[in-house]
Motif scaffolding. Structure first.
Motif, PDB file in Angstrom:
ATOM      1  N   GLY A   1     -19.714 -12.672   3.033  1.00  0.00           N
ATOM      2  CA  GLY A   1     -21.101 -12.407   2.636  1.00  0.00           C
ATOM      3  C   GLY A   1     -21.240 -11.027   2.023  1.00  0.00           C
ATOM      4  N   TYR A   2     -20.582 -10.045   2.591  1.00  0.00           N
ATOM      5  CA  TYR A   2     -20.629  -8.695   2.046  1.00  0.00           C
ATOM      6  C   TYR A   2     -20.006  -8.668   0.647  1.00  0.00           C
ATOM      7  CZ  TYR A   2     -19.721  -3.728   1.493  1.00  0.00           C
ATOM      8  OH  TYR A   2     -19.669  -2.457   1.023  1.00  0.00           O
TER       9      TYR A   2
ATOM     10  N   LYS B   1     -21.836  -7.702  -2.915  1.00  0.00           N
ATOM     11  CA  LYS B   1     -21.294  -6.688  -3.816  1.00  0.00           C
ATOM     12  C   LYS B   1     -21.044  -7.277  -5.201  1.00  0.00           C
ATOM     13  CE  LYS B   1     -19.982  -2.817  -2.694  1.00  0.00           C
ATOM     14  NZ  LYS B   1     -20.639  -1.569  -3.013  1.00  0.00           N
ATOM     15  N   ALA B   2     -20.522  -8.507  -5.228  1.00  0.00           N
ATOM     16  CA  ALA B   2     -20.214  -9.143  -6.504  1.00  0.00           C
ATOM     17  C   ALA B   2     -21.490  -9.454  -7.274  1.00  0.00           C
ATOM     18  CB  ALA B   2     -19.420 -10.424  -6.276  1.00  0.00           C
ATOM     19  N   MET B   3     -22.547  -9.776  -6.586  1.00  0.00           N
ATOM     20  CA  MET B   3     -23.800 -10.095  -7.245  1.00  0.00           C
ATOM     21  C   MET B   3     -24.533  -8.828  -7.700  1.00  0.00           C
ATOM     22  SD  MET B   3     -24.037 -13.386  -7.184  1.00  0.00           S
ATOM     23  CE  MET B   3     -25.721 -13.820  -7.385  1.00  0.00           C
TER      24      MET B   3
END
Length: 149
Positions: free
Chosen positions: A104-105, A109-111
């Motif tokens: 989820g983290y 970060k990717a988004m």
């Protein structure tokens, strides 16, 4: 009267006084022994029931201690079972939950969402007794300031 007769009378009076004194002492000693005998009889009469009660109390205490020992062994068994269950739950769910949180983290970060809060939230201040105090600093706000620098 001659000197020998006077001496004999004195000795006889001395022996009579001595015998009277010894008789008084023996009478008092007899009374003391009688009182001691009565005291020992009374103590014996009271001690026997007390010893019986003490014996009953000790038996009851032994029974209660046996029960407490059984309870303590049951608690120890429950504790070991709870420890084993805790270890099992931690090993079963702990690893996957950490992986899901990390995933989820990574997705956040990717988004491109760092989880930045609005600027108004950081600049919020608290007023206490007529003074303005900066808002509480958290680890997250410190991390954001570090990322901005």
């Amino acid at each position: 009267m001659s000197g020998g007769e006077v001496a004999g009378i004195l000795v006889a009076v001395f022996w009579a006084i001595l015998v009277s004194f010894l008789a008084v002492v023996l009478v008092r000693l007899a009374q003391t022994l009688k009182a001691a005998t009565k005291l020992v009889a009374d103590v014996t009469e009271q001690a026997v029931p007390l010893l019986a009660d003490a014996s009953t109390t000790v038996r009851s205490a032994r029974t209660q201690l046996d029960r407490v020992d059984a309870i303590a062994s049951d608690v120890q068994e429950v504790t070991s079972n709870a420890s084993a269950l805790s270890s099992t739950v931690a090993s079963t769910f702990g690893g996957p939950l950490v992986k899901v949180a990390a995933f989820g983290y990574g997705v956040r970060k990717a988004m491109g969402r760092d989880g930045d809060a609005p600027a108004a939230r950081e600049s919020r201040r608290t007023v206490i007794v007529g003074r303005t105090v900066p808002g509480a600093r958290t680890a997250r706000s410190a991390w954001r300031r570090k990322q901005k620098d």
